[in-house]
Design a protein around this motif. Structure first.
Motif, mmCIF file in Angstrom:
data_model
loop_
_atom_site.group_PDB
_atom_site.id
_atom_site.type_symbol
_atom_site.label_atom_id
_atom_site.label_comp_id
_atom_site.label_asym_id
_atom_site.label_seq_id
_atom_site.Cartn_x
_atom_site.Cartn_y
_atom_site.Cartn_z
ATOM 1 N N ASP A 393 0.810 -1.214 0.000
ATOM 2 C CA ASP A 393 0.000 0.000 0.000
ATOM 3 C C ASP A 393 0.846 1.268 0.000
ATOM 4 O OD1 ASP A 393 -2.319 -1.488 -0.027
ATOM 5 O OD2 ASP A 393 -2.550 -1.477 2.156
ATOM 6 N N ASP A 394 1.994 1.208 0.673
ATOM 7 C CA ASP A 394 2.885 2.365 0.718
ATOM 8 C C ASP A 394 4.260 1.932 0.205
ATOM 9 O OD1 ASP A 394 3.963 4.851 1.204
ATOM 10 O OD2 ASP A 394 4.325 4.483 3.344
ATOM 11 N N PRO A 395 4.399 1.763 -1.123
ATOM 12 C CA PRO A 395 5.641 1.200 -1.661
ATOM 13 C C PRO A 395 6.829 2.145 -1.494
ATOM 14 C CG PRO A 395 4.258 2.004 -3.443
ATOM 15 C CD PRO A 395 3.438 2.107 -2.185
ATOM 16 N N VAL A 396 8.006 1.565 -1.504
ATOM 17 C CA VAL A 396 9.235 2.352 -1.408
ATOM 18 C C VAL A 396 9.347 3.257 -2.632
ATOM 19 C CG1 VAL A 396 11.756 2.245 -1.320
ATOM 20 C CG2 VAL A 396 10.383 0.524 -0.109
ATOM 21 N N ASP A 397 9.647 4.530 -2.405
ATOM 22 C CA ASP A 397 9.889 5.479 -3.496
ATOM 23 C C ASP A 397 11.372 5.443 -3.815
ATOM 24 O OD1 ASP A 397 10.237 7.582 -5.231
ATOM 25 O OD2 ASP A 397 9.180 9.070 -4.015
ATOM 26 N N TRP A 398 11.730 4.648 -4.819
ATOM 27 C CA TRP A 398 13.141 4.432 -5.088
ATOM 28 C C TRP A 398 13.822 5.650 -5.696
ATOM 29 C CZ3 TRP A 398 15.956 0.984 -2.832
ATOM 30 C CH2 TRP A 398 15.342 -0.153 -2.322
ATOM 31 N N ALA A 399 13.051 6.555 -6.276
ATOM 32 C CA ALA A 399 13.655 7.795 -6.767
ATOM 33 C C ALA A 399 14.292 8.569 -5.624
ATOM 34 C CB ALA A 399 12.600 8.647 -7.475
ATOM 35 N N LYS A 400 13.690 8.463 -4.437
ATOM 36 C CA LYS A 400 14.226 9.144 -3.248
ATOM 37 C C LYS A 400 15.188 8.255 -2.462
ATOM 38 C CE LYS A 400 10.103 12.030 -2.487
ATOM 39 N NZ LYS A 400 8.989 12.343 -1.542
ATOM 40 N N GLU A 401 14.923 6.965 -2.456
ATOM 41 C CA GLU A 401 15.640 6.075 -1.543
ATOM 42 C C GLU A 401 16.877 5.399 -2.131
ATOM 43 O OE1 GLU A 401 15.082 5.707 1.586
ATOM 44 O OE2 GLU A 401 13.210 6.819 1.718
ATOM 45 N N ALA A 402 17.006 5.357 -3.451
ATOM 46 C CA ALA A 402 18.070 4.554 -4.059
ATOM 47 C C ALA A 402 19.463 4.957 -3.570
ATOM 48 C CB ALA A 402 17.997 4.632 -5.585
ATOM 49 N N GLU A 403 19.777 6.246 -3.586
ATOM 50 C CA GLU A 403 21.105 6.682 -3.166
ATOM 51 C C GLU A 403 21.305 6.507 -1.665
ATOM 52 O OE1 GLU A 403 23.894 7.636 -4.823
ATOM 53 O OE2 GLU A 403 22.791 6.920 -6.570
ATOM 54 N N ILE A 404 20.251 6.738 -0.898
ATOM 55 C CA ILE A 404 20.336 6.555 0.557
ATOM 56 C C ILE A 404 20.603 5.091 0.876
ATOM 57 C CG2 ILE A 404 19.042 6.710 2.723
ATOM 58 C CD1 ILE A 404 17.447 9.021 1.424
ATOM 59 N N TYR A 405 19.857 4.214 0.197
ATOM 60 C CA TYR A 405 20.018 2.786 0.463
ATOM 61 C C TYR A 405 21.376 2.294 -0.024
ATOM 62 C CZ TYR A 405 18.600 -2.047 1.243
ATOM 63 O OH TYR A 405 18.517 -3.339 1.710
#
Length: 512
Positions: A393-405
């Motif tokens: 329902d609340d999927p990971v926003d990889w545009a924001k999270e990719a570099e952080i992860y």
């Protein structure tokens, strides 16, 4: 014969040049069909394809070869010798598992070596490990020899194996089996993590997957020189030698259905190609949701597909390092590192859909075996982290999270490969969003529908579609499931369902 009426045409279309699609094309070519493979990417292999960047070849997906006899049988069906086309190298050891406390477990083919590893980690578990080996052999005989390459589209085929499933406690998870056999939590992980390589949660995937331990022990773990991409290219060579075509950059937009029968496909550029036999190697979800969007469906409706449990997503970081070929001698071809949590992390990934701060990683260093993957003196790596798919329902926003992860992954890799970041010369990342966009994988899942017991065999999308005559499915989303041996075996099932190609009228005249 599974097709009600034979056409005078021997034309067949295969949608997708993944390994399942290429294997299907080889099998159909051997049966006399004029096969056209249509694929949207720039090179064959699907998830098993590669990208070359700054002199480094990044194998995008599968990295190991198990059960080599499935490839040997495929090549033999086409009158060819697999080992003349592919240089297969046995791995010894298979891989090393590492834990946060500094302990390790090295997996090898030799039984005595494995018993020594178990005894070194947990002497009290040697007896239980021996029982696990017997379990794995029994599961192999029922689950692999008895089911993998057999059609399972009739419910009776599944029902008749239920007594054996009950005897083997297939209702128990693979992690549940490991817990019943050994006490050490590290060994429980080492004996149960394998379903993650086909997209399954070890807490829920059936204990039948203990058969993987037997497969490794009996047949070994191998690497194909040139990567899995080399296998895909060799498959294309066989298809073309049979008179078939493989077209890259050709995306199928719709399967054409008339009166409940598949009649061909329409490409995204509007071109229509006729054929009375259509095989989809696209994800089963994409096949039914998108490619058959204008056709009535009885079983695999959008709602039915939405209700399925899908495999996890993957975060994969590919990078090359400069001048490091002789560095980190303790880091081999395959290394698995563990987070402090095992079951908790699995719950975050598969149930909560939460991107956790801790992670378990698979570190692939093919340059240890294959010098062609990197410039001389350099290394090529990829690091894979299981993550939630995009269907929550609340999927990971990889545009924001990719570099952080990626920064978190980097910190974790540093524990195994100290100082590696200083040597990085090139890199790329794939997230579940890339799996969705590149491979048209529903929810960005890495391995299609999760291989739970009630999503396997008859309960999985069938190799022969019940939605349209003349339509067949191969690949990870259908029987027998994900993993390279599985998708190759799906084409063997296909060959048992499809009759030999009809002799077209022109050939009849020529023969006379």
């Amino acid at each position: 014969m599974m097709i009600d009426e034979q056409s005078d045409s021997n034309a067949a279309i295969v949608i997708g040049a993944g390994l399942g699609g290429l294997a299907a094309a080889m099998r159909l070519g051997a049966k006399g069909y004029a096969v056209t493979v249509l694929d949207r990417l720039d090179k064959p292999g699907g998830r098993g394809s590669s990208v070359t960047q700054d002199g480094h070849r990044f194998d995008l997906g599968p990295t190991i070869i198990t059960v080599p006899q499935v490839y040997e049988a495929l090549w033999a069906a086409c009158g060819r010798d697999f080992h003349k086309d592919i240089d297969l190298r046995p791995m010894d050891p298979f891989y090393e598992v590492r834990w946060q406390d500094g302990s390790t477990f090295t997996a090898r083919q030799d039984t005595d070596a494995m018993l020594a590893e178990v005894a070194r980690l947990s002497p009290r578990d040697v007896k239980g490990y021996k029982r696990f080996l017997k379990d794995s052999e029994a599961c192999y005989k029922v689950g692999f020899e008895g089911m993998v390459a057999k059609p399972m589209h009739r419910l009776w085929e599944t029902i008749k194996v239920l007594p054996l499933f009950a005897l083997l406690r297939a209702d128990r998870s693979i992690l549940g089996l490991a817990k019943a056999r050994v006490k050490d939590p590290r060994l429980r992980m080492a004996l149960s993590f394998h379903p993650l390589f086909i997209g399954g949660d070890p807490r829920h995937v059936t204990s039948m997957y203990a058969l993987v331990a037997y497969l490794e022990k009996e047949f070994g773990v191998h690497y194909a020189m040139g990567g899995v991409q080399a296998i895909a290219q060799a498959m294309v060579g066989v298809i073309r030698s049979q008179g078939g075509q493989v077209r890259q950059g050709a995306e199928v937009d719709e399967i054409l259905i008339k009166d409940g029968v598949a009649r061909g496909v329409r490409l995204t550029d509007g071109q229509e190609i006729a054929a009375d036999l259509v095989v989809s190697n696209a994800d089963a979800g994409h096949t039914y949701q998108r490619l058959m969007r204008n056709a009535p469906r009885k079983r695999w409706t959008n709602q039915k597909l939405k209700s399925r449990r899908w495999s996890m997503g993957l975060f994969v970081w590919y990078f090359g390092t400069k001048g490091t070929a002789k560095m980190w001698p303790d880091v081999g071809h395959h290394t698995i590192t563990n987070a402090p949590r095992y079951e908790g992390l699995l719950k975050d990934i598969f149930i909560k859909g939460k991107l956790a701060d801790d992670m378990s990683l698979y570190i692939h260093r093919p340059s240890k075996t294959d010098p062609s993957v990197a410039p001389v003196g350099d290394d090529t790596f990829y690091v894979l982290s299981p993550v939630p798919h995009l269907g929550f329902d609340d999927p990971v926003d990889w545009a924001k999270e990719a570099e952080i992860y990626k920064a978190k992954v980097m910190a974790e890799v540093e524990k195994t490969i100290p100082g590696f970041a200083e040597h990085i010369s090139t890199e790329m990342v794939l997230t579940p969003e890339d799996f969705r966009d590149r491979y048209l994988s529903p929810n960005g899942s890495g391995f299609s529908i999760e291989p739970r017991i009630l999503q396997s065999a008859w309960f999985r999308p069938h190799n022969i579609s019940e939605e349209a005559k003349g339509l067949f499915l191969v690949g990870a989303g259908t029987h027998p499931g994900a993993g390279v041996p599985g998708v190759i075996s799906s084409a063997e099932v296909l060959a048992k369902l499809v009759p030999d190609a009809p002799v077209v009228p022109e050939l009849k005249v020529a023969a006379e």
